[in-house]
Design an enzyme around this catalytic site. Sequence first.
Site, PDB file in Angstrom:
ATOM      1  N   TYR A  17      -2.200  -0.913  10.402  1.00  0.00           N
ATOM      2  CA  TYR A  17      -2.255  -1.126   8.952  1.00  0.00           C
ATOM      3  C   TYR A  17      -0.970  -0.639   8.296  1.00  0.00           C
ATOM      4  CZ  TYR A  17      -3.964  -1.167   4.160  1.00  0.00           C
ATOM      5  OH  TYR A  17      -4.106  -1.425   2.810  1.00  0.00           O
TER       6      TYR A  17
ATOM      7  N   SER B   3       0.871  -1.186   0.000  1.00  0.00           N
ATOM      8  CA  SER B   3       0.000   0.000   0.000  1.00  0.00           C
ATOM      9  C   SER B   3       0.904   1.231   0.000  1.00  0.00           C
ATOM     10  CB  SER B   3      -0.859   0.004   1.274  1.00  0.00           C
ATOM     11  OG  SER B   3      -1.557   1.228   1.420  1.00  0.00           O
TER      12      SER B   3
HETATM   13  P1  NAD Z   1     -11.333  -6.411  -0.147  1.00  0.00           P
HETATM   14  O1  NAD Z   1     -11.798  -6.306   1.252  1.00  0.00           O
HETATM   15  O2  NAD Z   1     -12.225  -5.989  -1.240  1.00  0.00           O
HETATM   16  O3  NAD Z   1     -10.868  -7.922  -0.421  1.00  0.00           O
HETATM   17  C1  NAD Z   1     -10.025  -8.557   0.492  1.00  0.00           C
HETATM   18  C2  NAD Z   1      -9.871 -10.021   0.124  1.00  0.00           C
HETATM   19  O4  NAD Z   1      -8.968 -10.601   1.085  1.00  0.00           O
HETATM   20  C3  NAD Z   1     -11.163 -10.819   0.212  1.00  0.00           C
HETATM   21  O5  NAD Z   1     -11.159 -11.822  -0.787  1.00  0.00           O
HETATM   22  C4  NAD Z   1     -11.088 -11.451   1.601  1.00  0.00           C
HETATM   23  O6  NAD Z   1     -11.789 -12.681   1.704  1.00  0.00           O
HETATM   24  C5  NAD Z   1      -9.587 -11.701   1.688  1.00  0.00           C
HETATM   25  N1  NAD Z   1      -9.168 -11.840   3.082  1.00  0.00           N
HETATM   26  C6  NAD Z   1      -9.225 -10.918   4.083  1.00  0.00           C
HETATM   27  N2  NAD Z   1      -8.778 -11.444   5.217  1.00  0.00           N
HETATM   28  C7  NAD Z   1      -8.436 -12.727   4.949  1.00  0.00           C
HETATM   29  C8  NAD Z   1      -7.931 -13.805   5.706  1.00  0.00           C
HETATM   30  N3  NAD Z   1      -7.661 -13.674   7.007  1.00  0.00           N
HETATM   31  N4  NAD Z   1      -7.718 -14.992   5.083  1.00  0.00           N
HETATM   32  C9  NAD Z   1      -7.965 -15.146   3.775  1.00  0.00           C
HETATM   33  N5  NAD Z   1      -8.448 -14.171   2.992  1.00  0.00           N
HETATM   34  C10 NAD Z   1      -8.685 -12.980   3.581  1.00  0.00           C
HETATM   35  O7  NAD Z   1      -9.962  -5.605  -0.190  1.00  0.00           O
HETATM   36  P2  NAD Z   1      -9.145  -4.895  -1.386  1.00  0.00           P
HETATM   37  O8  NAD Z   1      -9.401  -3.448  -1.285  1.00  0.00           O
HETATM   38  O9  NAD Z   1      -9.346  -5.598  -2.670  1.00  0.00           O
HETATM   39  O10 NAD Z   1      -7.665  -5.131  -0.841  1.00  0.00           O
HETATM   40  C11 NAD Z   1      -6.768  -6.090  -1.394  1.00  0.00           C
HETATM   41  C12 NAD Z   1      -5.371  -5.754  -0.937  1.00  0.00           C
HETATM   42  O11 NAD Z   1      -5.030  -4.442  -1.405  1.00  0.00           O
HETATM   43  C13 NAD Z   1      -5.189  -5.732   0.582  1.00  0.00           C
HETATM   44  O12 NAD Z   1      -3.936  -6.275   0.925  1.00  0.00           O
HETATM   45  C14 NAD Z   1      -5.235  -4.258   0.908  1.00  0.00           C
HETATM   46  O13 NAD Z   1      -4.556  -3.935   2.099  1.00  0.00           O
HETATM   47  C15 NAD Z   1      -4.551  -3.675  -0.314  1.00  0.00           C
HETATM   48  N6  NAD Z   1      -4.870  -2.247  -0.524  1.00  0.00           N
HETATM   49  C16 NAD Z   1      -6.133  -1.839  -0.784  1.00  0.00           C
HETATM   50  C17 NAD Z   1      -6.375  -0.474  -0.967  1.00  0.00           C
HETATM   51  C18 NAD Z   1      -7.748   0.069  -1.266  1.00  0.00           C
HETATM   52  O14 NAD Z   1      -7.919   1.302  -1.282  1.00  0.00           O
HETATM   53  N7  NAD Z   1      -8.732  -0.739  -1.540  1.00  0.00           N
HETATM   54  C19 NAD Z   1      -5.320   0.438  -0.871  1.00  0.00           C
HETATM   55  C20 NAD Z   1      -4.048  -0.027  -0.601  1.00  0.00           C
HETATM   56  C21 NAD Z   1      -3.822  -1.388  -0.427  1.00  0.00           C
END
Ligand code: NAD
Length: 266
Positions: free
Chosen positions: A162, A149
């Site tokens: 985080y 991130s």
């Molecule tokens: P999301 O919540 O839409 O999806 C998260 C996914 O991770 C889901 O499939 C969920 O089932 C899975 N997950 C969560 N905890 C889990 C666990 N303990 N075991 C197995 N699976 C698990 O999130 P997203 O926004 O698509 O985020 C994906 C990645 O991108 C993450 O690592 C997040 O930190 C990173 N990220 C997201 C953003 C944003 O703005 N959306 C920004 C920076 C980084």
Amino acid sequence: MSIPNTRAKEEPARTAVVTGGTSGIGLSIVERLATLGYRIYFCARSADAVRDVQERFRKEGVSIEGTTVDVSNSSEVDSWITSISERETIIDAVINNAGTNGGGELGNISDQDWNRILSTNLNSVFFVTRALSRADLIPDFGRIVNIASTAGKQGIAYATPYSASKHAVIGFTKSLAKELAPRGVTVNAVCPGYVETPMAQRVREGYAEHYKKTEAEILDTFSAKIPLGRYSTPEEVAGLVLYLLTRDAASITGQALNVCGGLGNY
Ligand code: NAD
């Protein structure tokens, strides 16, 4: 001139492991891998979501296997990877994407929340990559992409666990890149900024509650911080991940690359 640091022989069917493949960025990555004909092994937290995603792609003729796994639990991760090793001899692409948001004012963060966030975002990357390595599934010239991130490069108010977890994912990535470089394996972090996903929605809800504002106001405040003036899309993040799997990206390793509309400046 041929590119030295790639496999000599392109294999027609490639294999990928994706964590958190049922939602947001992970789902977009699965969609792109499916289009390219990868055999995909994904996991996520909710059994229903895993079944729905698997069914949807199988109907389209994609070779895909979904498993319900808590990536913060090393035994569950080990069992998952063992089951993959019974069917595959190599995994070309490892995408450690699963993650969770959370935080709050420092004094209000419980041990449980701290550990949940650190273990879901950081320990998971170690558990999955270690299990694949122990099972000897990471081939020479393989690819590992960890979703970190922009919060892994700069601080975010009320998001200490985080941000700490994502900084650590970048440190893990850079160190493992050096360890695996002699085998031509590349290890990189992709750092999204604000990306419109269910997690982004939850983050806005949290800040709306904290600042006593509406979610729409929070969305405006966040969007105003982004030079491009908008959230990135999951597809834009998946695009960089997929690029890192190509032959052209063979000399990119140990990097933490942003997809953030200009939000981060390094
Ligand atoms: P999301 O919540 O839409 O999806 C998260 C996914 O991770 C889901 O499939 C969920 O089932 C899975 N997950 C969560 N905890 C889990 C666990 N303990 N075991 C197995 N699976 C698990 O999130 P997203 O926004 O698509 O985020 C994906 C990645 O991108 C993450 O690592 C997040 O930190 C990173 N990220 C997201 C953003 C944003 O703005 N959306 C920004 C920076 C980084």
